[in-house]
Design an enzyme around this catalytic site. Structure first.
Site: not given
Length: 313
Positions: A20-21, A43, A178, A237, A241, A270
């Site tokens: 959505n973005k 979601r 990443s 994070y 990944k 973002t």
């Protein structure tokens, strides 16, 4: 909104999670622009519908919205049932949905000023360091949510949609990774070697590594250098990944008929980066789409960075 797209056998079908973005929306736009029928998932239904209308406004009629929460098994099952009934197959799965694993602070910098003289000369790592200092902090809850979403959630989606991907004559899975997930960031050399040993590596072992990190996170020991986990404020994070990379290689070996690859889109402007990245969403998404649309018979079990295959370490 399911739309009115006909089910043509010759049409490639793609699912994009978190569509959505940001990068996800751009991946949807670029895939649809290449003639792929795209199922945009999100979601938040309101935001998903708004994203769909945005793409429809650009003349892209080959996009459908379907709700998906990747940490919710019933939600994933509903998407799988929809795809099976509507298309009977899935050609491309882009696992874009993810979280940074940090708690956002209220008093943060405005990344829209990245063109200013103050920030313009900073490279990726300098910008990340500044973000971690001013904008975020790692907490146990945020770290656990990161592993639950980026690793376990993505695995759940893959598991549910795998039969549909295998029903395709050229199924592809593209996992957004990443450079922060590279194994060189782990302090434990034995663990680095183990996660890079494709012949011996198993899904169960990757799960065990993730579980061990979560236990240390809960015990407040994840930052202990003796444990060998990635140092710094983005350890969860990084582990998420690196684990996803490892699982992708296991999956590629298990299903040689599929193309299963990981791609680093770059440091993109973002919401996740507080608009402080160096690349536009269009630029980041183009790197993802390039891997999704690789020629038939292309590489599998690979990691792509800067549009080139790169090592996982």
């Amino acid at each position: 909104m399911e739309g009115s797209i006909s089910n043509l056998p010759s049409t490639r079908i793609a699912v994009v999670t978190g569509g959505n973005k940001g990068i996800g929306l751009e991946v949807c736009r670029q895939l649809a622009g290449n003639g792929v029928t795209v199922v945009l998932t999100a979601r938040d239904e309101t935001r998903g519908e708004a994203a769909l209308e945005k793409l429809r406004g650009l003349g892209l009629s080959n996009v459908i919205f379907h709700h998906l929460e990747i940490t919710d098994a019933p939600s994933i099952a509903r998407l799988a049932d929809f795809l099976k009934t509507r298309f009977g197959k899935l050609d491309i799965l882009v696992n874009n949905a993810g979280v940074v694993g940090l708690e956002y602070l209220h008093d943060h910098i405005d990344g829209t000023s990245t063109t200013s003289e103050k920030f313009g000369g900073m490279d990726t790592y300098e910008r990340i360091e500044l973000l971690l200092k001013w904008c975020f902090r790692e907490t146990c809850d945020a770290g656990k949510a990161c592993l639950r979403t980026n690793y376990h959630g993505t695995k759940q989606v893959i598991g549910a949609l795998l039969p549909l991907l295998l029903a395709s004559d050229d199924g592809r899975i593209v996992n957004l990774s990443s450079e922060l997930g590279q194994l060189r960031l782990f302090g434990n050399e034995a663990l680095r070697r183990e996660l890079d040993d494709l012949e011996a590596l198993s899904e169960a072992r990757v799960d065990e590594v993730v579980a061990a990190f979560v236990r240390d996170l809960e015990a407040g020991a994840a930052a202990d250098a003796a444990r060998g986990w990635p140092a710094g404020a983005m350890s969860a994070y990084t582990v998420s990944k690196a684990a996803l990379n490892a699982y992708s290689r296991v999956l590629a070996r298990r299903h040689p008929s599929l193309r299963v690859n990981c791609v680093h889109p770059g440091f993109v402007r973002t919401d996740m980066t507080v608009n402080f990245g160096l690349l536009t969403p269009e630029e980041g998404a183009s790197r993802v789409v390039a891997v999704a649309l690789l020629p038939a018979g292309g590489p599998t079990g690979a990691y792509f960075q800067d549009r080139q295959q790169a090592p996982f370490v």
